[in-house]
Structures are given as structure tokens and as C-alpha cells.
Design an enzyme around this catalytic site. Structure first.
Site, PDB file in Angstrom:
ATOM      1  N   SER A  63      44.394  83.322  41.214  1.00 23.44           N
ATOM      2  CA  SER A  63      44.218  82.145  42.085  1.00 23.44           C
ATOM      3  C   SER A  63      43.902  82.481  43.535  1.00 23.44           C
ATOM      4  CB  SER A  63      45.458  81.268  42.032  1.00 23.44           C
ATOM      5  OG  SER A  63      45.466  80.573  40.810  1.00 23.44           O
ATOM      6  N   LYS A  66      40.643  81.249  44.519  1.00 16.95           N
ATOM      7  CA  LYS A  66      40.454  79.842  44.915  1.00 16.95           C
ATOM      8  C   LYS A  66      40.284  79.704  46.422  1.00 16.95           C
ATOM      9  CE  LYS A  66      43.382  78.241  41.091  1.00 16.95           C
ATOM     10  NZ  LYS A  66      44.734  77.799  40.735  1.00 16.95           N
ATOM     11  N   TYR A 191      34.975  79.252  36.171  1.00 13.35           N
ATOM     12  CA  TYR A 191      36.274  79.299  36.867  1.00 13.35           C
ATOM     13  C   TYR A 191      37.068  80.545  36.437  1.00 13.35           C
ATOM     14  CZ  TYR A 191      41.251  78.198  37.443  1.00 13.35           C
ATOM     15  OH  TYR A 191      42.591  78.283  37.722  1.00 13.35           O
ATOM     16  N   TYR A 243      51.686  76.368  45.548  1.00 14.91           N
ATOM     17  CA  TYR A 243      51.994  75.267  44.622  1.00 14.91           C
ATOM     18  C   TYR A 243      53.291  74.568  45.018  1.00 14.91           C
ATOM     19  CZ  TYR A 243      48.908  78.597  42.488  1.00 14.91           C
ATOM     20  OH  TYR A 243      47.918  79.495  42.291  1.00 14.91           O
ATOM     21  N   VAL A 261      48.564  84.511  39.910  1.00 18.28           N
ATOM     22  CA  VAL A 261      49.473  84.944  38.832  1.00 18.28           C
ATOM     23  C   VAL A 261      49.294  86.407  38.436  1.00 18.28           C
ATOM     24  CG1 VAL A 261      50.075  82.750  37.705  1.00 18.28           C
ATOM     25  CG2 VAL A 261      48.011  83.969  37.000  1.00 18.28           C
TER      26      VAL A 261
HETATM   27  N1  GLN Z   1      43.360  81.794  36.076  1.00 21.82           N
HETATM   28  C1  GLN Z   1      44.700  81.307  36.223  1.00 21.82           C
HETATM   29  C2  GLN Z   1      44.850  79.956  35.519  1.00 21.82           C
HETATM   30  O1  GLN Z   1      43.955  79.188  35.555  1.00 21.82           O
HETATM   31  C3  GLN Z   1      45.029  81.197  37.678  1.00 21.82           C
HETATM   32  C4  GLN Z   1      46.416  80.629  37.937  1.00 21.82           C
HETATM   33  C5  GLN Z   1      47.101  81.243  39.114  1.00 21.82           C
HETATM   34  O2  GLN Z   1      46.813  82.353  39.563  1.00 21.82           O
HETATM   35  N2  GLN Z   1      48.116  80.556  39.575  1.00 21.82           N
HETATM   36  O3  GLN Z   1      45.851  79.652  34.949  1.00 21.82           O
END
Ligand code: GLN
Length: 307
Positions: A63, A66, A191, A243, A261
Site C-alpha cells: 500500500s 498508493k 492495482y 487506516y 502490508v
Molecule cells: N495489495 C494489498 C491489498 O490490496 C495492499 C494492502 C495494504 O498494504 N494494506 O490487500
């Protein structure tokens, strides 16, 4: 300030926490990593950098990607972006479907999965094809980190495609509200691809410098986004970057940050430095357990926080 000494102290002090937390296993390829690794890097505006642990080992940024796609899309769509994605903390887990139904398919912010999937859809429309879109995202990450060897891990990409049902559900739900324009499968595949980009803490800390410096890389002088846009990205990092633990992170660390993650976290000290930490075991919110602790120790020891 003796940054090397501070990083070495942090590495020693977080040692007892290294076994705590759990590696993400809903993407099976992520569960393959050695769970007990730790790295931390900082890069200053004059290019000097300091490191501890496995700071040259690349890991899945997940993430954290992002942050790059949001910045890139903001540069392209400017304010128009907010018609499709909000900027409020969600107070929900990163992959939650519930709020999205209540709120008619408009994700709360660009850092929860739903928001990042809409951003990927917007980049896909802009760049025309999945190949071009990924190439442009990768180029943006390479430019900001000033390292053209950065790339993605095909094994992680494939592993997430095989197990990404929840993300596909999010994309389908948003498609039903008209907030995904492209083909759902293609959007989700794109994505997952940018989530599977691999970088080290050395590279990630370097890549944060433009966000610490109003949108312009202080070393290359290259402008990536405007001052106003960089301010917005930092604000969303602070309020939404972790989050439903974003409040906790602001409270304990006091810096704009973004987690993934894969176990990485990036943070920005405005006008001073970029920071990255890595440790794959996660707390219950899906953020690196020891990485968060290390950042908290860093701001406590240095007094560098935005508050
Ligand atoms: N690729 C992971 C997902 O979509 C990214 C989630 C994350 O890093 N929090 O679940």
C-alpha cells in the site's frame, strides 16, 4: 545530530519486539519472507543517508504504492480527483466493503483499497492501456527514488491475483455505482501490479524527499507536484495513512506516514528528511509492529515531529 547513533540505538531497543505481530498471509507469497527482519533508513536534503539493518533488501511495498499513485493522479486530475475519492479517515480496515455500500461507491480516501482502486482506474483511463499505465507508475516511482532499477515482483503479483477476491468485490461494487470506468479485471490486475513493486528502505526514504520539500526533489530540483498538492498529500498521509490506526500513528509518531502490508512504512519530516522502516510482522491494523515502534522511538529521541 548523530543520526547513525540514533538509528543504532533504535535497532537495539526494538530488538525485543521483533517476534511480535503476524506476517500478512492473505497474499501467500508475502508469508514467505523471513518475519524477523528489520531495517530503517533516513535520507536528508543534502543527499546524506543513514541506515540500520537490512536497508538494501527489497520488499513488497504494497500500500505504500498508493502514495505514489495518489500523488501522480493528483498531478494529472488536480481537484477533479476529489469528485471520485474523498479525503476523510475511514475508521475502518483497509479492505472493508461496508462503508462503500452506505456511501454510494465513493471511497473515503485514496489510501484504503477502494480509494486506491479508483485512482488506478483514473490512471488507466489517462494512460490508455495497462502496459502504459504500469510503465508510467513505475517511472514515477523510479524518478522519485532516483533509481531506475526499481521494479515489481511477478510472484507477488500473481499470488495476489489468485487470492484478491475481496479487492475484486470492492471494484465490482464501485462499478455498480459508476465509480469504476474501465474493465474491473483489468483495473484490479493493474492495482495488484503496482502493489507488488519492490523497494528497500534506502530507496523508499530517498523517494520521500519531494514530499518533504513542497513537491520538488531537493537534490535533483525536479518538481513532481505543486506546493499545494504536496501539502494535500502530506495531510492525507497524516489523517489516513494507517487506516483505522491513523489516529494512533499521529498520536505516537507525529509524522505524515504511509504503511503497507509488506511491513514497510514511509514517513516525512517536512523540510528535513524522508524516512523508511521495514519489519514484516504486522499489528492488528495491518501496520508493521516493530516499524511503528521504531518511528515512535525516532521522533522521541530526535524531537522531530510536526507537532
Ligand atoms: N495489495 C494489498 C491489498 O490490496 C495492499 C494492502 C495494504 O498494504 N494494506 O490487500
Amino acid at each position: 545530530m548523530d543520526y547513525q547513533k540514533i538509528l543504532d540505538e533504535i535497532a537495539a531497543e526494538i530488538e525485543p519486539t521483533i517476534g511480535k505481530g503476524k506476517v500478512a498471509d492473505y497474499i501467500p507469497a508475502l508469508a514467505e519472507v523471513d518475519p524477523d527482519q528489520f531495517a530503517m533508513s533516513i535520507t536528508l536534503f543534502d543527499g546524506r543517508s543513514f541506515h540500520t539493518g537490512v536497508s538494501d533488501r527489497r520488499f513488497s511495498i504494497q500500500s505504500i504504492s498508493k502514495l505514489f499513485t495518489f500523488t501522480q493522479a493528483l498531478g494529472i486530475y488536480s481537484r477533479g480527483l476529489y469528485e471520485r475519492v474523498g479525503v476523510e479517515p475511514s475508521g475502518n480496515p483497509f479492505n472493508s466493503l461496508v462503508q462503500l455500500e452506505y456511501e454510494s461507491g465513493k471511497p473515503r480516501n485514496p489510501f484504503i483499497n477502494a480509494g486506491a482502486i479508483v485512482i488506478t482506474d483514473m490512471l488507466l483511463s489517462h494512460y490508455g492501456s495497462a502496459e502504459n499505465c504500469y510503465r508510467e507508475i513505475e517511472a514515477f516511482v523510479r524518478d522519485t527514488s532516483d533509481d531506475w532499477s526499481v521494479s515489481f515482483d511477478p510472484v507477488v503479483w500473481e499470488s495476489e491475483q489468485e487470492h484478491g477476491h475481496r479487492n475484486t468485490a470492492l471494484a465490482n461494487l464501485m462499478k455498480s455505482f459508476g465509480n469504476i470506468r474501465g474493465d474491473v479485471e483489468e483495473v484490479v490486475r493493474s492495482y495488484f501490479k503496482h502493489c507488488s513493486i519492490e523497494m528497500s528502505t534506502r530507496e523508499l526514504s530517498r523517494s520521500m524527499l519531494f514530499l518533504a520539500n513542497h513537491g520538488t526533489d531537493p537534490i535533483t530540483q525536479r518538481q513532481f507536484v505543486t506546493t499545494a498538492q504536496a501539502k494535500r498529500v502530506n495531510a492525507v498521509m497524516l489523517t489516513c495513512g494507517h487506516y483505522d490506526a491513523s489516529g494512533e500513528f499521529a498520536f505516537h509518531v507525529g509524522l505524515p506516514g504511509k504503511s503497507g502490508v509488506g511491513g514497510g512504512i514511509v514517513a516525512v519530516v517536512p523540510k528535513v528528511m524522508g524516512i523508511a522502516v521495514y519489519s514484516p510482522r504486522l499489528n492488528s491494523w495491518g501496520n508493521s509492529y516493530s516499524g511503528t515502534k521504531a518511528l515512535e522511538l525516532f521522533t522521541t529521541k530526535t524531537g522531530l515531529s510536526i507537532f
